[in-house]
Write an enzyme that holds these catalytic residues in place. Structure first.
Site, mmCIF file in Angstrom:
data_model
loop_
_atom_site.group_PDB
_atom_site.id
_atom_site.type_symbol
_atom_site.label_atom_id
_atom_site.label_comp_id
_atom_site.label_asym_id
_atom_site.label_seq_id
_atom_site.Cartn_x
_atom_site.Cartn_y
_atom_site.Cartn_z
ATOM 1 N N THR A 104 24.874 9.998 35.734
ATOM 2 C CA THR A 104 24.904 9.886 37.221
ATOM 3 C C THR A 104 23.936 9.100 37.829
ATOM 4 O O THR A 104 22.599 9.018 37.428
ATOM 5 C CB THR A 104 24.514 11.299 37.953
ATOM 6 O OG1 THR A 104 25.378 12.535 37.218
ATOM 7 C CG2 THR A 104 24.175 11.401 39.150
ATOM 8 N N LYS A 140 30.274 12.007 43.009
ATOM 9 C CA LYS A 140 29.442 12.769 42.466
ATOM 10 C C LYS A 140 28.394 13.200 43.475
ATOM 11 O O LYS A 140 27.732 14.171 43.503
ATOM 12 C CB LYS A 140 28.813 12.154 41.160
ATOM 13 C CG LYS A 140 27.810 12.907 40.419
ATOM 14 C CD LYS A 140 28.297 14.300 40.043
ATOM 15 C CE LYS A 140 27.075 15.164 39.376
ATOM 16 N NZ LYS A 140 26.457 14.747 37.976
ATOM 17 N N LYS A 149 16.337 13.903 41.102
ATOM 18 C CA LYS A 149 16.856 12.157 40.910
ATOM 19 C C LYS A 149 18.215 12.058 41.666
ATOM 20 O O LYS A 149 18.630 11.248 42.272
ATOM 21 C CB LYS A 149 17.168 12.105 39.389
ATOM 22 C CG LYS A 149 17.418 10.652 38.953
ATOM 23 C CD LYS A 149 18.293 10.645 37.802
ATOM 24 C CE LYS A 149 19.648 11.081 38.016
ATOM 25 N NZ LYS A 149 20.750 10.753 36.752
#
Length: 307
Positions: free
Chosen positions: A116, A191, A259
């Site tokens: 990611t 995502k 994050k």
């Protein structure tokens, strides 16, 4: 990026029968089982690389295959090179850094990144791969550690359709759903949407459980009923019991979520999207970190309300 190196004469095959030649870079909580599925379920010839060599040795002892000392060594001669690392900088390190995979990938090979990361780094690496005669797919995953271990991940892919068509049968080894979302970066953008939606859902679930406890209700009975209606979600079905018990070691860590939400918020700054709830929940996770919950799972938003 280092100057492109000379390529071996060999080119990646356009297809494969039952077995492909594969490298996997990064054997963390997600990458370790994903690489295992490529070897055991997919039946592919897998070479692994991990920054901590002992983890690669452990994987080979468990699954077979082979290990390499550098990403470049792992990628040499492979049809497909997978990565699952921590962030943009880690991804650049294993691709274009010293000893990175882009220094040895053969013409026609496909790099599939399950990290990611930002859409920017995906587009950057897709351009650099193209210049080398290779392809790059950004392919972040959803489903957490359990999904990785069970080979039931959802994979959101950005890249060229022909590269996707070649890579999908290999990706299928660890996935239950694989979709091409658009050109380079589209997988990462999808995502981001996934994480934006989850953030709001988990906060809502945490507040609901907290409210129910304060009201003196039986949370199990409440969830049994409302989970079958419009409020139902994967988070409710899979996390309410552990949340109600005050246990937060069942999945995606708060540090990782922060994050990811940081990536979402940075992209929103670029494209002008308004994410007020996401920004607020990100700060709530910051509070959880301050409580010592950096490695707690994302459902620990409830702990913040109950402190």
């Amino acid at each position: 990026m280092p100057d492109p190196v000379r390529r071996p004469a060999k080119q990646a095959s356009k297809g494969f029968e039952n077995m492909a030649s594969v490298a996997f870079l990064g054997l963390g909580v997600m990458g370790y089982p994903m690489a295992g599925h490529l070897k055991n379920k997919g039946g592919h010839d897998v070479t692994v690389y991990n920054r901590t060599r002992a983890k690669a040795e452990q994987w080979v002892a468990q699954h077979g295959g082979s290990l390499a000392a550098t990403p470049a060594e792992a990628a040499e001669g492979k049809d497909f090179v997978f990565s699952c690392v921590g962030n943009d900088d880690d991804l650049r390190s294993v691709t274009t850094g010293a000893g990175g995979a882009f220094n040895s990938m053969m013409k026609g090979a496909i790099f599939i990144d399950n990290t990611t990361a930002s859409a920017e780094v995906a587009r950057e690496l897709a351009q650099q791969a193209q210049a080398l005669g290779c392809s790059f797919l950004d392919a972040p995953v959803s489903g957490g550690q359990a999904g990785a271990e069970n080979g039931m991940l959802t994979v959101m892919v950005g890249g060229e359709p022909d590269a996707f068509d070649r890579a999908k049968p290999v990706i299928d080894a660890y996935a239950r759903m694989v979709g091409l979302m658009g050109p380079a970066g589209a997988g990462q953008l999808t995502k981001m949407i996934n994480q934006i939606c989850i953030a709001g859902l988990v906060q809502g679930l945490a507040e609901g459980i907290h409210f129910g406890k304060k009201a003196g209700l039986d949370i199990e009975k409440v969830i049994e009923v409302i989970s079958k209606g419009a409020a139902g979600s994967w988070q409710m079905e899979n996390r309410h019991k552990t949340m109600n018990a005050g246990k937060y070691d069942f999945g995606f860590a708060v540090d990782w979520m922060r994050k990811d939400l940081g990536i979402c918020l940075a992209e929103a700054d670029r494209n002008g999207a308004k994410l007020p709830v996401t920004a607020l929940v990100d700060q709530f996770y910051k509070d959880v970190q301050a409580m010592g919950g950096k490695r707690w799972d994302t459902s620990s938003l409830l702990a913040r309300l109950e402190k």
